[in-house]
Design a protein around this motif. Structure first.
Motif, mmCIF file in Angstrom:
data_model
loop_
_atom_site.group_PDB
_atom_site.id
_atom_site.type_symbol
_atom_site.label_atom_id
_atom_site.label_comp_id
_atom_site.label_asym_id
_atom_site.label_seq_id
_atom_site.Cartn_x
_atom_site.Cartn_y
_atom_site.Cartn_z
ATOM 1 N N THR A 15 -12.379 -18.924 8.045
ATOM 2 C CA THR A 15 -11.296 -18.404 7.223
ATOM 3 C C THR A 15 -11.729 -17.109 6.553
ATOM 4 N N ALA A 16 -10.760 -16.273 6.265
ATOM 5 C CA ALA A 16 -11.063 -14.998 5.616
ATOM 6 C C ALA A 16 -11.759 -15.222 4.277
ATOM 7 N N ARG A 17 -11.304 -16.186 3.514
ATOM 8 C CA ARG A 17 -11.907 -16.460 2.199
ATOM 9 C C ARG A 17 -13.385 -16.837 2.339
ATOM 10 N N THR A 18 -13.705 -17.661 3.329
ATOM 11 C CA THR A 18 -15.094 -18.063 3.555
ATOM 12 C C THR A 18 -15.926 -16.896 4.047
ATOM 13 N N ARG A 19 -15.372 -16.087 4.943
ATOM 14 C CA ARG A 19 -16.109 -14.913 5.436
ATOM 15 C C ARG A 19 -16.398 -13.939 4.299
ATOM 16 N N ILE A 20 -15.436 -13.764 3.416
ATOM 17 C CA ILE A 20 -15.635 -12.880 2.266
ATOM 18 C C ILE A 20 -16.721 -13.436 1.358
ATOM 19 N N ARG A 21 -16.647 -14.722 1.058
ATOM 20 C CA ARG A 21 -17.661 -15.332 0.193
ATOM 21 C C ARG A 21 -19.044 -15.212 0.804
ATOM 22 N N ASP A 22 -19.164 -15.478 2.093
ATOM 23 C CA ASP A 22 -20.465 -15.396 2.748
ATOM 24 C C ASP A 22 -20.979 -13.959 2.797
ATOM 25 N N ALA A 23 -20.084 -13.006 2.999
ATOM 26 C CA ALA A 23 -20.490 -11.598 2.958
ATOM 27 C C ALA A 23 -20.938 -11.214 1.552
ATOM 28 N N MET A 51 -7.357 -7.458 1.364
ATOM 29 C CA MET A 51 -7.471 -8.896 1.624
ATOM 30 C C MET A 51 -8.498 -9.516 0.678
ATOM 31 N N LEU A 52 -9.595 -8.831 0.459
ATOM 32 C CA LEU A 52 -10.596 -9.323 -0.492
ATOM 33 C C LEU A 52 -9.966 -9.455 -1.876
ATOM 34 N N ARG A 53 -9.236 -8.436 -2.313
ATOM 35 C CA ARG A 53 -8.576 -8.476 -3.624
ATOM 36 C C ARG A 53 -7.535 -9.589 -3.681
ATOM 37 N N HIS A 54 -6.836 -9.804 -2.570
ATOM 38 C CA HIS A 54 -5.838 -10.883 -2.516
ATOM 39 C C HIS A 54 -6.496 -12.244 -2.763
ATOM 40 N N HIS A 55 -7.627 -12.480 -2.130
ATOM 41 C CA HIS A 55 -8.289 -13.784 -2.239
ATOM 42 C C HIS A 55 -9.047 -13.966 -3.548
ATOM 43 N N PHE A 56 -9.643 -12.900 -4.092
ATOM 44 C CA PHE A 56 -10.527 -13.064 -5.247
ATOM 45 C C PHE A 56 -10.111 -12.256 -6.475
ATOM 46 N N GLY A 57 -9.304 -11.233 -6.303
ATOM 47 C CA GLY A 57 -8.815 -10.474 -7.442
ATOM 48 C C GLY A 57 -9.763 -9.410 -7.948
ATOM 49 N N SER A 58 -11.028 -9.758 -8.119
ATOM 50 C CA SER A 58 -11.986 -8.796 -8.657
ATOM 51 C C SER A 58 -13.394 -9.147 -8.197
ATOM 52 N N LYS A 59 -14.286 -8.218 -8.398
ATOM 53 C CA LYS A 59 -15.688 -8.444 -8.067
ATOM 54 C C LYS A 59 -16.268 -9.551 -8.947
ATOM 55 N N ILE A 60 -15.857 -9.590 -10.192
ATOM 56 C CA ILE A 60 -16.329 -10.639 -11.105
ATOM 57 C C ILE A 60 -15.885 -12.015 -10.622
ATOM 58 N N ALA A 61 -14.636 -12.118 -10.201
ATOM 59 C CA ALA A 61 -14.131 -13.404 -9.697
ATOM 60 C C ALA A 61 -14.829 -13.795 -8.397
ATOM 61 N N LEU A 62 -15.153 -12.820 -7.567
ATOM 62 C CA LEU A 62 -15.879 -13.096 -6.328
ATOM 63 C C LEU A 62 -17.273 -13.624 -6.640
ATOM 64 N N ARG A 63 -17.934 -13.023 -7.612
ATOM 65 C CA ARG A 63 -19.250 -13.513 -8.015
ATOM 66 C C ARG A 63 -19.153 -14.942 -8.543
ATOM 67 N N ALA A 64 -18.147 -15.225 -9.339
ATOM 68 C CA ALA A 64 -17.954 -16.583 -9.867
ATOM 69 C C ALA A 64 -17.740 -17.573 -8.729
ATOM 70 N N ALA A 65 -16.985 -17.172 -7.708
ATOM 71 C CA ALA A 65 -16.766 -18.052 -6.552
ATOM 72 C C ALA A 65 -18.081 -18.304 -5.812
ATOM 73 N N CYS A 66 -18.895 -17.272 -5.684
ATOM 74 C CA CYS A 66 -20.211 -17.442 -5.040
ATOM 75 C C CYS A 66 -21.087 -18.387 -5.864
#
Length: 179
Positions: A15-23, A51-66
């Motif tokens: 999934t795109a969300r998983t690929r983004i998180r892994d990247a 697409m990254l912004r759609h799934h996570f909104g921000s770099k901070i939110a992406l870090r929190a997801a990681c």
């Protein structure tokens, strides 16, 4: 690494969300949170910046997801150790991407560094209970303190991987062919 095409993300869940998180795990682990860019993460994941912004909104939110993912993986491993102490570790916990991210997160002071470290200490403490049961003498210090020290030392190994390679010729992230 300087070229995004050298950074490939291999995942079981495409999934795109998983690929983004892994990247993001890869980039945050190798470059650090401050130097990693969302555009480079999107490129590695094979998605658009939007697409990254759609799934996570921000770099901070992406870090929190990681961070949440890492805590969940460690927690699941702790549960696995309790259920079957001799079972092999799960593949996601054995990747260089995972451990580089963990080491960098602990060193960079991510907001969730404490839960990640605590989960690692708990896993080590559970392992020590079994190891202490077969040792000839009683340990000289309390289990949680020993577990914290062992965890700190183990977390330092991926953090200092470049120095280990330079001084001892040991590349802890080199892929090993399984026989």
């Amino acid at each position: 690494m300087s070229q995004a095409d050298e950074r490939s993300v291999t995942v079981e869940d495409p999934t795109a969300r998983t690929r983004i998180r892994d990247a993001a795990l890869l980039h945050f682990g190798e470059d650090g949170y401050e130097r990693a860019t969302v555009r480079a993460i999107a490129l590695t994941a094979g998605v658009s910046h939007g697409m990254l912004r759609h799934h996570f909104g921000s770099k901070i939110a992406l870090r929190a997801a990681c961070d949440n993912y890492v805590v969940a993986v460690l927690h699941r491993r702790n549960t696995d150790v309790l259920d079957a102490p001799t079972s092999p570790t799960r593949s996601e916990q054995n990747t260089p991407r995972f451990w580089r991210y963990v080491a960098r997160t602990l060193a960079d002071g991510s907001p969730t560094a404490a839960p990640i470290f605590d989960e690692m200490v708990t896993m080590t403490e559970r392992w020590l209970v079994g190891a202490d049961g077969v040792r000839p003498g009683a340990p000289t210090c309390e289990g949680r303190s020993r577990a914290a020290l062992i965890t700190a030392m183990a977390a330092g190994i991926p953090l200092f991987h470049e120095h280990l390679l330079r001084t001892g010729g040991v590349d802890i992230f080199a892929r090993r062919d399984s026989a």
